[in-house]
Scaffold this active site. Sequence first.
Site, PDB file in Angstrom:
ATOM      1  N   GLU A  91       8.465 -25.780  29.192  1.00 52.68           N
ATOM      2  CA  GLU A  91       8.989 -26.429  28.069  1.00 52.68           C
ATOM      3  C   GLU A  91      10.570 -26.707  27.915  1.00 52.68           C
ATOM      4  O   GLU A  91      11.224 -26.832  26.874  1.00 52.68           O
ATOM      5  CB  GLU A  91       8.725 -25.285  26.928  1.00 52.68           C
ATOM      6  CG  GLU A  91       7.143 -25.300  26.944  1.00 52.68           C
ATOM      7  CD  GLU A  91       6.840 -24.400  25.579  1.00 52.68           C
ATOM      8  OE1 GLU A  91       5.741 -24.853  24.933  1.00 52.68           O
ATOM      9  OE2 GLU A  91       7.258 -23.271  25.233  1.00 52.68           O
TER      10      GLU A  91
ATOM     11  N   TYR B 132      18.187 -19.605   0.993  1.00 54.41           N
ATOM     12  CA  TYR B 132      18.559 -19.302   2.374  1.00 54.41           C
ATOM     13  C   TYR B 132      17.792 -20.153   3.215  1.00 54.41           C
ATOM     14  O   TYR B 132      18.189 -20.663   4.197  1.00 54.41           O
ATOM     15  CB  TYR B 132      18.481 -17.790   2.519  1.00 54.41           C
ATOM     16  CG  TYR B 132      19.960 -16.944   2.206  1.00 54.41           C
ATOM     17  CD1 TYR B 132      20.792 -17.072   3.078  1.00 54.41           C
ATOM     18  CD2 TYR B 132      19.991 -16.587   0.977  1.00 54.41           C
ATOM     19  CE1 TYR B 132      22.182 -16.541   2.616  1.00 54.41           C
ATOM     20  CE2 TYR B 132      21.107 -16.030   0.496  1.00 54.41           C
ATOM     21  CZ  TYR B 132      22.222 -15.995   1.503  1.00 54.41           C
ATOM     22  OH  TYR B 132      23.447 -15.345   0.966  1.00 54.41           O
TER      23      TYR B 132
HETATM   24 ZN   LIG Z   1       5.804 -23.625  23.122  1.00 51.69          ZN
END
Ligand SMILES: [Zn+2]
Length: 211
Positions: free
Chosen positions: A79, A125
């Site tokens: 990734e 937030y």
């Molecule tokens: Zn992932």
Amino acid sequence: MSALLSETTKLRDQIVSVGKSLFDRGLTFGSTGNISARLSNGEILMTPTNASLGSLEPGRLSRFSAEGVHIDGDKPTKEAFLHQCMYCKRTQSGAVVHLHSTHSVAVSILANIDPEDVLPPLTAYYVMRVGSLPLVPYYPPGDKALAEAVAARAEKSHAVLLANHGPVVAGKTLLDAQYATEELEETAKLYLLLHGHRTRPLTPEQRRALG
Ligand SMILES: [Zn+2]
């Protein structure tokens, strides 16, 4: 110690402590999720493949050149490109966090979410830390087409949600990226808790006033 060495040591330690904190609080599990940080010379440190974020070792983080070539450390995660395409589009970002955190993934699987901006502005937030959250269509893990789809959305938003997968969030610093990812996860939880209830998100004026 040179300034760069001291910066590298500090960032390595910070990646390890953020990883442990996320893991200990159940925001990541198994060997899922990855964290990266960019050094002032453009190199990137990243958690390696098959590593639990709960038990990282600073000396084993994967290190990449500014051009994205693996230099040393353990074998990179498949990734890695998710992080690299965020840095490529967000030149001011110093860190990226990617998790498979439960509530964010759950929201990414819902039918009928707005792909331009998945979550409503439920709290101030959320607006300040995340802002807008485009949905990236589903691609199998490691598919390079996913990189292009992420890059296309990263130009406008520092946080994106991968459909049926999880969030990828960039920040100026590692703490910024961590806090924004946590804010996203908590807002996803709120969104699911509120399902079936009439809600009153911030108005467009209230949202604009937050900048
Ligand atoms: Zn992932």
